[in-house]
Design an enzyme around this catalytic site. Structure first.
Site, PDB file in Angstrom:
ATOM      1  CB  CYS A  55       6.770   0.618   7.180  1.00 19.20           C
ATOM      2  SG  CYS A  55       6.858  -0.982   6.366  1.00 19.20           S
TER       3      CYS A  55
ATOM      4  CB  THR B  41      -0.927   0.014   1.231  1.00 17.61           C
ATOM      5  OG1 THR B  41      -0.134  -0.142   2.426  1.00 17.61           O
ATOM      6  CG2 THR B  41      -1.945  -1.097   1.172  1.00 17.61           C
TER       7      THR B  41
ATOM      8  CB  ALA C 218      19.675  10.794  18.369  1.00 19.51           C
TER       9      ALA C 218
ATOM     10  CB  THR D 207      -0.061  -0.642   6.647  1.00 19.26           C
ATOM     11  OG1 THR D 207       0.810  -1.533   7.333  1.00 19.26           O
ATOM     12  CG2 THR D 207      -0.344   0.580   7.502  1.00 19.26           C
TER      13      THR D 207
HETATM   14  C1  UGA Z   1       8.451  -0.646  11.074  1.00 25.20           C
HETATM   15  C2  UGA Z   1       7.870  -0.985  12.456  1.00 25.20           C
HETATM   16  O1  UGA Z   1       8.911  -0.952  13.430  1.00 25.20           O
HETATM   17  C3  UGA Z   1       7.227  -2.375  12.444  1.00 25.20           C
HETATM   18  O2  UGA Z   1       6.627  -2.649  13.698  1.00 25.20           O
HETATM   19  C4  UGA Z   1       6.162  -2.393  11.343  1.00 25.20           C
HETATM   20  O3  UGA Z   1       5.534  -3.665  11.255  1.00 25.20           O
HETATM   21  C5  UGA Z   1       6.807  -2.072  10.007  1.00 25.20           C
HETATM   22  O4  UGA Z   1       7.419  -0.771  10.083  1.00 25.20           O
HETATM   23  C6  UGA Z   1       5.722  -2.080   8.971  1.00 25.20           C
HETATM   24  O5  UGA Z   1       4.812  -1.253   9.047  1.00 25.20           O
HETATM   25  O6  UGA Z   1       5.713  -2.991   8.140  1.00 25.20           O
HETATM   26  P1  UGA Z   1      10.690  -1.350   9.791  1.00 25.20           P
HETATM   27  O7  UGA Z   1      10.260  -0.404   8.724  1.00 25.20           O
HETATM   28  O8  UGA Z   1      11.174  -2.705   9.432  1.00 25.20           O
HETATM   29  O9  UGA Z   1       9.481  -1.603  10.830  1.00 25.20           O
HETATM   30  O10 UGA Z   1      11.879  -0.662  10.568  1.00 25.20           O
HETATM   31  P2  UGA Z   1      12.120  -0.062  12.017  1.00 25.20           P
HETATM   32  O11 UGA Z   1      12.923  -1.006  12.810  1.00 25.20           O
HETATM   33  O12 UGA Z   1      10.879   0.463  12.609  1.00 25.20           O
HETATM   34  O13 UGA Z   1      13.068   1.144  11.629  1.00 25.20           O
HETATM   35  C7  UGA Z   1      12.553   2.188  10.799  1.00 25.20           C
HETATM   36  C8  UGA Z   1      13.587   3.268  10.614  1.00 25.20           C
HETATM   37  O14 UGA Z   1      13.771   3.969  11.815  1.00 25.20           O
HETATM   38  C9  UGA Z   1      14.974   2.780  10.187  1.00 25.20           C
HETATM   39  O15 UGA Z   1      15.424   3.642   9.153  1.00 25.20           O
HETATM   40  C10 UGA Z   1      15.810   2.927  11.431  1.00 25.20           C
HETATM   41  O16 UGA Z   1      17.157   3.177  11.150  1.00 25.20           O
HETATM   42  C11 UGA Z   1      15.157   4.131  12.097  1.00 25.20           C
HETATM   43  N1  UGA Z   1      15.311   4.169  13.560  1.00 25.20           N
HETATM   44  C12 UGA Z   1      14.798   3.195  14.343  1.00 25.20           C
HETATM   45  C13 UGA Z   1      15.972   5.245  14.121  1.00 25.20           C
HETATM   46  O17 UGA Z   1      16.437   6.168  13.421  1.00 25.20           O
HETATM   47  N2  UGA Z   1      16.088   5.307  15.487  1.00 25.20           N
HETATM   48  C14 UGA Z   1      15.596   4.331  16.287  1.00 25.20           C
HETATM   49  O18 UGA Z   1      15.747   4.465  17.525  1.00 25.20           O
HETATM   50  C15 UGA Z   1      14.929   3.250  15.705  1.00 25.20           C
END
Ligand code: UGA
Length: 460
Positions: A264, A86, A256, A122
């Protein structure tokens, strides 16, 4: 049970493999014949820890098969998981639901017995209700079909683990029959104590976007604090650690740095704002606009600090880049902050040499203008500046003394705040980071010179 999983992208391929592994007979469906052929041979279409082994095991056992035919799917099982993408619409912030609609409209006419269509993608609140009307119109007369929503919360890089042992299962259902079917599908997880929340479809749809919005807000909150730390000469890593000890706040998602990307969080918060606007409650989530802006600003800040470190101009500079994917343990470069920064620096005249443990192929296909190398040392060789943009564990294990000997100028910007700055400095490197003083905070020490406040506008 006999289940189909329609859409074999990140969500669907992992869901199909995990459902087969937990004992169901599964038929995976996709319109992409090449992907289906690959999956049918048990080959994973993307890098995800644990997925390859699980696919091989279940394809070999015959519990997991693949097809491109929705008709075959309708005949195979009575529970159909919809896992298609989506994405954000091209000319608006809203979600593009055409793939979800196409699956439901393509499947419904072939259904023969009582069936449950379970959306996992989603989607905006109200989608299940809208699809129910479509299905009622398209399913053969007298065939009982219900649409339910059962959002997925898996993280890339931990997808298998998250699918087999989720924090919770949310079932948005309109009947006790649908509820009972989903409890059967997830029986092994329920026996293992995974919380199961049975609710309305609208609530289930909202849980998903609310969860991603909360996570995005947490990241942007700490990145806003990083900006304040830069201005005040404070250290955002220590700040996050101190905040995180408060169990009401928690330390996770307070890393940070360069901010969030991927397929997503960015599009989900935008789609949520768009849907809230349609529902007449746009003001309630207007803060998400700030969340999005703070996030985008970290990319500009990184480019600006890098330019400052490179002497105020990128022209003719050689920049070594560590990381292309939007996060570690993934080969996904969709809306990757790392790649956006690398591309901006290249546009501003630098020669960019990039290394990523898994993302080079995908990065090259969207940014062919960058130079790609196959190890971190090569990326740093002859560099006037090194940028650490994705926090792969192998970058923490690099030997800064070895790299210092081959870099032209030993300067590094740690845009993910995960390198051991003291170790790199002791090996002769000048280290800067986002939201951390340079040199590290010691009592009575001066803060680093503030970074130019006019943000670069040359970012895609
Ligand atoms: C995210 C959600 O965490 C999942 O629960 C959800 O199911 C998924 O989207 C989805 O909707 O399918 P994801 O996109 O795999 O999962 O990645 P995340 O681990 O959430 O990280 C997202 C981004 O945030 C990355 O670029 C990561 O580097 C960044 N991030 C994460 C930060 O900059 N700081 C943090 O403390 C954590």
């Amino acid at each position: 049970m006999r289940l189909t999983v329609i859409g074999t992208g990140y969500l669907g391929a992992v869901h199909a493999a995990c459902m087969a592994d937990s004992g169901h007979e599964v038929l995976g469906v996709d319109v992409d014949a090449r992907k289906i052929a690959r999956l049918a041979q048990g080959r994973a279409p993307f890098f995800e820890p644990g997925l390859q082994e699980m696919l091989t095991r279940n394809v070999e056992s015959g519990r997991l098969r693949f097809t491109t035919s929705l008709r075959e799917a309708a005949e195979f099982g009575q529970v159909h998981f919809v896992c298609v993408g989506t994405p954000q619409k091209e000319n608006s912030q809203a979600a593009d639901l055409r793939f979800v609609d196409a699956v439901v409209e393509g499947l419904a006419p072939y259904l023969r017995g009582p069936s449950l269509i379970v959306g996992k993608s989603t989607v905006p609140a109200g989608t299940t209700a809208r699809l129910t009307v479509r299905v009622d119109a398209l399913a053969p007369e007298g065939v009982d079909v219900e649409v339910a929503w059962n959002p997925e919360f898996l993280r890339e890089g931990h997808a298998v683990e998250d699918t087999l042992r989720p924090d919770r299962i949310v079932a948005g259902v309109s009947s006790s029959r649908a509820d009972a079917v989903l409890r059967d599908v997830y029986a092994p997880m329920l026996r293992a104590g995974v919380p199961y929340i049975s609710t309305t479809p609208a609530t289930a749809e909202l849980v998903k976007v609310a969860a991603n919005s909360f996570l995005a807000t947490k990241i942007s909150f700490i990145n806003a604090m990083a900006e304040v730390c830069d201005a005040a000469g404070a250290d955002v890593v220590t700040l996050a650690e101190a905040l995180g000890h408060d169990t009401r706040i928690g330390r996770r998602f307070l890393a940070a740095g360069l901010g969030f990307g991927g397929g997503c969080l960015p599009k989900d918060i935008r789609a949520f704002m768009a849907r809230a606007g349609e529902l007449g409650v746009g003001d309630s989530v207007a803060f998400l606009h700030q969340v999005d802006q703070i996030n985008g600003r970290q990319r500009h800040r990184t480019v600006d600090i890098a330019r400052d470190m490179a002497g105020g101009d990128f022209t003719g500079r050689r920049i070594g880049v560590l990381g292309a994917t939007f996060k570690p343990d993934s080969d996904d470069v969709r809306d990757s902050p790392a790649l956006a920064v690398a591309a901006a620096i290249h546009r501003q005249g630098a020669t960019v040499r990039l290394y990523d443990p898994q993302g080079i192929e995908n990065a090259r296909s969207v940014m062919p203008q960058l130079e790609y190398v196959h190890d971190a040392t090569k990326a740093c060789e002859g560099a006037d500046l090194v940028l650490h943009l994705t926090e792969w564990p192998e970058f923490r294990r690099l030997d800064p003394a070895v790299l210092a000997a081959s870099a032209a100028v030993p300067k590094i910007l740690d845009a993910r705040n995960t390198l051991d700055a003291a170790l790199w400095r002791s090996a002769g490197w000048t280290v800067r980071a986002l939201g951390r003083p340079t040199p590290p905070a010691l009592p009575n020490q001066q803060a680093a010179a503030p970074v130019a406040s006019a943000y670069s506008s040359d970012l895609g």
